[in-house]
Design an enzyme around this catalytic site. Structure first.
Site, PDB file in Angstrom:
ATOM      1  N   HIS A  66       0.814  -1.213   0.000  1.00 37.02           N
ATOM      2  CA  HIS A  66       0.000   0.000   0.000  1.00 37.02           C
ATOM      3  C   HIS A  66       0.850   1.267   0.000  1.00 37.02           C
ATOM      4  O   HIS A  66       0.444   2.287  -0.562  1.00 37.02           O
ATOM      5  CB  HIS A  66      -0.944  -0.014   1.212  1.00 37.02           C
ATOM      6  N   ASP A  67       2.017   1.215   0.620  1.00 37.89           N
ATOM      7  CA  ASP A  67       2.896   2.381   0.599  1.00 37.89           C
ATOM      8  C   ASP A  67       3.487   2.591  -0.789  1.00 37.89           C
ATOM      9  O   ASP A  67       3.399   3.685  -1.358  1.00 37.89           O
ATOM     10  CB  ASP A  67       4.021   2.214   1.624  1.00 37.89           C
ATOM     11  N   GLY A  72       5.001   5.513  -4.503  1.00 38.94           N
ATOM     12  CA  GLY A  72       6.382   5.092  -4.354  1.00 38.94           C
ATOM     13  C   GLY A  72       6.703   4.670  -2.930  1.00 38.94           C
ATOM     14  O   GLY A  72       5.964   4.964  -1.990  1.00 38.94           O
ATOM     15  N   SER A  76       5.141   7.408   3.036  1.00 36.13           N
ATOM     16  CA  SER A  76       4.076   8.410   3.148  1.00 36.13           C
ATOM     17  C   SER A  76       2.824   7.841   3.808  1.00 36.13           C
ATOM     18  O   SER A  76       2.024   8.586   4.380  1.00 36.13           O
ATOM     19  CB  SER A  76       3.729   8.980   1.768  1.00 36.13           C
ATOM     20  N   GLU A  88      -2.410   9.776   3.573  1.00 39.64           N
ATOM     21  CA  GLU A  88      -2.680   8.485   2.946  1.00 39.64           C
ATOM     22  C   GLU A  88      -3.308   7.499   3.925  1.00 39.64           C
ATOM     23  O   GLU A  88      -4.123   6.661   3.539  1.00 39.64           O
ATOM     24  CB  GLU A  88      -1.382   7.886   2.391  1.00 39.64           C
ATOM     25  N   HIS A 192      -1.598 -13.237  -1.148  1.00 40.11           N
ATOM     26  CA  HIS A 192      -2.825 -13.940  -0.787  1.00 40.11           C
ATOM     27  C   HIS A 192      -2.580 -15.397  -0.400  1.00 40.11           C
ATOM     28  O   HIS A 192      -3.536 -16.149  -0.212  1.00 40.11           O
ATOM     29  CB  HIS A 192      -3.821 -13.876  -1.946  1.00 40.11           C
ATOM     30  N   SER A 193      -1.329 -15.795  -0.277  1.00 38.92           N
ATOM     31  CA  SER A 193      -1.036 -17.177   0.135  1.00 38.92           C
ATOM     32  C   SER A 193      -0.990 -17.310   1.646  1.00 38.92           C
ATOM     33  O   SER A 193      -0.931 -18.421   2.178  1.00 38.92           O
ATOM     34  CB  SER A 193       0.307 -17.643  -0.460  1.00 38.92           C
ATOM     35  N   ASP A 232      -5.907 -18.981   2.039  1.00 43.44           N
ATOM     36  CA  ASP A 232      -5.500 -20.249   1.432  1.00 43.44           C
ATOM     37  C   ASP A 232      -5.819 -21.343   2.450  1.00 43.44           C
ATOM     38  O   ASP A 232      -5.093 -21.531   3.418  1.00 43.44           O
ATOM     39  CB  ASP A 232      -4.009 -20.194   1.109  1.00 43.44           C
ATOM     40  N   ASP A 240       3.574 -20.399   0.248  1.00 43.62           N
ATOM     41  CA  ASP A 240       3.834 -21.461  -0.723  1.00 43.62           C
ATOM     42  C   ASP A 240       3.056 -21.207  -2.003  1.00 43.62           C
ATOM     43  O   ASP A 240       2.457 -20.138  -2.176  1.00 43.62           O
ATOM     44  CB  ASP A 240       3.508 -22.843  -0.138  1.00 43.62           C
TER      45      ASP A 240
END
Length: 461
Positions: A66-67, A72, A76, A88, A192-193, A232, A240
């Site tokens: 997200h940063d 960049g 922030s 932010e 997302h693992s 998962d 994995d």
């Protein structure tokens, strides 16, 4: 001929320097003499926090995404909003981001050892790498030397990709940041693992889903937004490659993961990774190395903050604000324009005559107040925009998945349910196996599905 070649070389170097992925002035040994123990301090604190709460790893990995994706890798995202100024951190996709306290603890320790040397931006990128390593992932390279931003605008983070974004749009967003299709897929797979997904963000009707898996998540959520399921379910605590098979089988809770397994461009990539899982780890490491140098600030273009949640110099009254006017209603603003510790009035400069630093307890109280108000104001935005995110709600409990102890440690006894204010996941340390007879935390089977109740968020509701 030589002159033309020299000119061409100069032009090529100039083009490279202007690239969003340029990493000029970054160096793997940047702190070798100025703060030789910097990386050890970072790793030790991340490891300590990981032992106490394995969800720390997922929080730090999400924090760096997200940063870096907003504007960049410049820290922030860490800036606290003021009463009439948004940052932010206040953006919808960032409301449920966690890990700020870990970064601040690391910064405090580094300031004791090497005052004014190590930037918060370097801490964010390095702690994410160490978090991945502690869950069994690769120990990729992170060069140092970033500077912290002088700005933090909510608008830069308001449009981060959400969990139900269309695949072509997602591909376009990653392409704008300089990432290939394969790099996009492996970064999503890595992110997302591990960890959990709050039921608040599950839209079972938004994309095709395996019928039995739908029954399982319906049973686990039972109409409760504060419930959760593993991202998962085969190995929820281990970094994995099982993500690829699950996404192709439509057995992932988030809409975007199921869509990736069906899209004509991304489906072949997932199938290739499933067929040859050994390709996943090096590709993920390469993509994360690339992410860690995305539009970095170096030299005099930034600063090294003393406290990661605040700029070193307050905005000048009447001048251009470093953070734009907040969207919070006046009655919802946290400080109400009253004089603040350190002589600061909301939106105004620090009065040197009465300036005094906030104590750790005052900083924490301020952070919690900001976080609570921001969450209430932006819950609807977060639901639509958080990439694999979570919304923390009071009054619920998270049942923690099983956690594998670090090498050399004795397994800890189950401490029971974890209050819903903790980090967003429980993951295993290295080892690639889960304690107990099962390969991972088991979702309820179809026979355990409760009578029909409130439906999951989906089309037509």
């Amino acid at each position: 001929m030589d002159a033309r070649l020299a000119i061409l070389l100069v032009l090529l170097l100039a083009a490279a320097a202007s690239s969003p992925l340029a990493s000029a002035q970054l160096d793997r040994e940047f702190y070798k003499t100025s703060c030789p123990d910097a990386e050890k301090v970072i790793f030790d604190i991340v490891q300590k926090r990981f032992k106490a709460d394995a969800g720390t790893a997922a929080g730090l990995l999400r924090l760096v995404f997200h940063d870096c994706f907003a504007n960049g890798c410049d820290a922030s995202i860490l800036i606290d909003p003021l009463s009439n100024q948004a940052s932010e951190k206040e953006a919808g996709p960032n409301v449920s981001v966690r890990g700020y306290d870990v970064i601040e603890e690391i910064k405090t320790e580094l300031e004791k050892k090497c005052p004014g040397v190590v930037s918060c931006a370097d801490i964010v990128t390095t702690s994410a790498r160490d978090a991945v390593r502690l869950t069994g992932g690769p120990a990729y390279e992170v060069p140092m030397g970033r500077r912290d931003s002088l700005t933090s605008n909510r608008e830069d983070a308001d449009n981060l990709p959400g969990p139900d974004i269309a695949v072509p749009k997602l591909v376009d967003e990653f392409s704008k940041q300089g990432f290939t299709l394969e790099e996009m897929v492996v970064m999503l797979a890595g992110g997302h693992s591990i960890g959990i997904c709050r039921c608040f963000f599950i839209e079972a009707d938004a994309a095709p889903i395996d019928p039995d898996f739908r029954k399982n998540i319906t049973s686990a959520c039972d109409g409760k937004d504060s419930g959760n399921v593993p991202m998962d379910f085969l190995s929820p605590n281990t970094f994995d490659s099982s993500y690829f098979g699950l996404a192709l089988a439509k057995k992932m809770p988030l809409t975007i993961d199921r869509l990736l397994g069906m899209d004509s461009k991304t489906e072949p990539v997932l199938k290739a990774m499933e067929a040859k899982p050994t390709d996943f780890v090096p590709l993920f490491a390469k993509a994360m190395e690339k992410l860690s140098v995305l539009k970095v600030i170096t030299g005099k273009d930034g600063e090294i903050r003393k406290t990661c949640s605040e700029f070193n110099t307050a905005p000048v009254s009447g001048g251009e604000s470093v953070i734009r006017v907040s969207s919070l209603n006046p009655e919802d603003q946290l400080l109400g324009g009253l004089p603040q510790p350190g002589g600061r009035k909301a939106g105004g400069p620090v009065d040197p005559a009465v300036s005094a630093p906030l104590s750790p307890s005052e900083l924490e109280a301020k952070r919690l107040k900001n976080e609570g108000k921001i969450a209430n104001t932006n819950a609807d935005e977060a639901a639509a925009k958080v990439l694999g995110g979570v919304v923390v709600k009071d009054g619920g409990v998270i049942q923690p998945p099983k956690v594998v102890p670090l090498i050399g440690e004795e397994p800890k006894k189950d401490a029971g349910p974890v209050p819903v204010g903790l980090e967003e996941s429980k993951m295993a340390a290295p080892g690639n196996k889960i304690l107990g007879d099962e390969p991972g935390s088991k979702l309820p089977g179809p026979e355990e599905v409760k009578p029909p109740g409130p439906k999951l968020r989906g089309a037509g509701q």
